[in-house]
Design a protein around this motif. Structure first.
Motif, short mmCIF file in Angstrom:
data_model
loop_
_atom_site.label_atom_id
_atom_site.label_comp_id
_atom_site.label_asym_id
_atom_site.label_seq_id
_atom_site.Cartn_x
_atom_site.Cartn_y
_atom_site.Cartn_z
N ALA A 26 -21.00 46.75 29.38
CA ALA A 26 -20.68 48.17 29.59
C ALA A 26 -21.74 48.75 30.51
N PRO A 27 -21.38 49.77 31.32
CA PRO A 27 -22.32 50.34 32.28
C PRO A 27 -23.56 50.97 31.64
N TRP A 28 -23.46 51.46 30.42
CA TRP A 28 -24.57 52.14 29.75
C TRP A 28 -25.53 51.16 29.05
N CYS A 29 -25.23 49.87 29.07
CA CYS A 29 -25.99 48.86 28.33
C CYS A 29 -27.13 48.31 29.19
N GLY A 30 -28.38 48.56 28.79
CA GLY A 30 -29.54 48.10 29.53
C GLY A 30 -29.59 46.59 29.74
N PRO A 31 -29.47 45.78 28.67
CA PRO A 31 -29.49 44.33 28.85
C PRO A 31 -28.33 43.83 29.74
N CYS A 32 -27.20 44.54 29.71
CA CYS A 32 -26.07 44.17 30.57
C CYS A 32 -26.45 44.35 32.04
N ARG A 33 -27.15 45.43 32.33
CA ARG A 33 -27.59 45.66 33.72
C ARG A 33 -28.65 44.64 34.12
N MET A 34 -29.47 44.20 33.16
CA MET A 34 -30.50 43.20 33.45
C MET A 34 -29.88 41.83 33.76
N ALA A 36 -26.88 41.23 35.06
CA ALA A 36 -25.98 41.23 36.22
C ALA A 36 -26.54 40.43 37.40
N PRO A 37 -27.80 40.66 37.83
CA PRO A 37 -28.31 39.85 38.95
C PRO A 37 -28.48 38.37 38.59
N LEU A 39 -26.39 36.72 36.69
CA LEU A 39 -25.05 36.16 36.85
C LEU A 39 -24.73 35.91 38.32
N GLU A 40 -25.21 36.79 39.20
CA GLU A 40 -25.02 36.59 40.64
C GLU A 40 -25.70 35.29 41.08
N GLU A 41 -26.91 35.04 40.57
CA GLU A 41 -27.63 33.80 40.91
C GLU A 41 -26.90 32.58 40.38
N VAL A 42 -26.41 32.66 39.15
CA VAL A 42 -25.67 31.55 38.57
C VAL A 42 -24.41 31.29 39.41
N ASP A 43 -23.74 32.37 39.84
CA ASP A 43 -22.55 32.23 40.66
C ASP A 43 -22.87 31.53 41.98
N GLN A 44 -24.00 31.89 42.59
CA GLN A 44 -24.39 31.25 43.85
C GLN A 44 -24.70 29.77 43.65
N GLU A 45 -25.30 29.45 42.52
CA GLU A 45 -25.70 28.07 42.25
C GLU A 45 -24.54 27.20 41.76
N MET A 46 -23.66 27.77 40.94
CA MET A 46 -22.61 26.97 40.30
C MET A 46 -21.20 27.45 40.62
N GLY A 47 -21.06 28.33 41.58
CA GLY A 47 -19.77 28.96 41.87
C GLY A 47 -18.63 28.01 42.17
N ASP A 48 -18.95 26.81 42.66
CA ASP A 48 -17.88 25.85 42.95
C ASP A 48 -17.40 25.16 41.67
N VAL A 83 -12.14 29.15 24.04
CA VAL A 83 -13.57 29.42 23.90
C VAL A 83 -14.26 28.13 23.43
N VAL A 84 -15.28 27.71 24.19
CA VAL A 84 -16.02 26.49 23.82
C VAL A 84 -17.49 26.77 23.54
N ASP A 85 -17.97 27.97 23.87
CA ASP A 85 -19.37 28.31 23.62
C ASP A 85 -19.55 29.81 23.66
N LYS A 86 -20.68 30.29 23.09
CA LYS A 86 -20.94 31.73 23.03
C LYS A 86 -22.44 31.96 22.95
N THR A 87 -22.88 33.03 23.60
CA THR A 87 -24.26 33.49 23.46
C THR A 87 -24.26 35.01 23.54
N VAL A 88 -25.19 35.64 22.84
CA VAL A 88 -25.26 37.10 22.80
C VAL A 88 -26.64 37.54 23.25
N GLY A 89 -26.67 38.60 24.06
CA GLY A 89 -27.93 39.14 24.53
C GLY A 89 -28.32 38.59 25.89
N PHE A 90 -29.39 39.16 26.43
CA PHE A 90 -29.88 38.72 27.75
C PHE A 90 -30.29 37.25 27.69
N GLN A 91 -29.90 36.51 28.71
CA GLN A 91 -30.30 35.10 28.83
C GLN A 91 -30.87 34.88 30.23
#
Length: 104
Positions: A26-34, A36-37, A39-48, A83-91
């Motif tokens: 959600a836009p108001w969630c601090g850890p969600c904003r943390m 986001a970048p 996830l962009e890095e993971v996408d660049q590394e594993m996007g294929d 669903v094969v896996d789950k994690t909660v919170g900033f990683q």
């Protein structure tokens, strides 16, 4: 591959094939904003090998409820629609890459 924003209507289509990392946020969630970048890095590394999909829980409550999302960010790993896996919170990026490599 670019990160995709899914809705209640498009969720099943977006997660039906291959390995997909879904970020419930959600836009108001601090850890969600943390995360986001990260996830962009993971996408660049594993996007294929991995698709990344974001679901705004405020706008798509049906999907969030269906998967029992109680805290955000919640990250679910789907493989061919299941669903094969789950994690909660900033990683950190390394943890997400390790989580995804188990399923690709």
């Amino acid at each position: 591959m670019a990160i995709v924003n899914a809705t209640d209507q498009t969720f099943v289509t977006e997660t039906s094939t291959g390995v997909t990392l879904v970020d419930f946020w959600a836009p108001w969630c601090g850890p969600c904003r943390m995360i986001a970048p990260v996830l962009e890095e993971v996408d660049q590394e594993m996007g294929d090998k991995v698709k990344i999909v974001k679901v705004n829980v405020d706008e798509n409550q049906e999907t969030a409820s269906k998967y029992g999302v109680m805290s955000i960010p919640t990250l679910l790993v789907f493989k061919d629609g299941n669903v094969v896996d789950k994690t909660v919170g900033f990683q950190p990026k390394e943890a997400l890459v390790q989580l995804l490599q188990q399923h690709v």
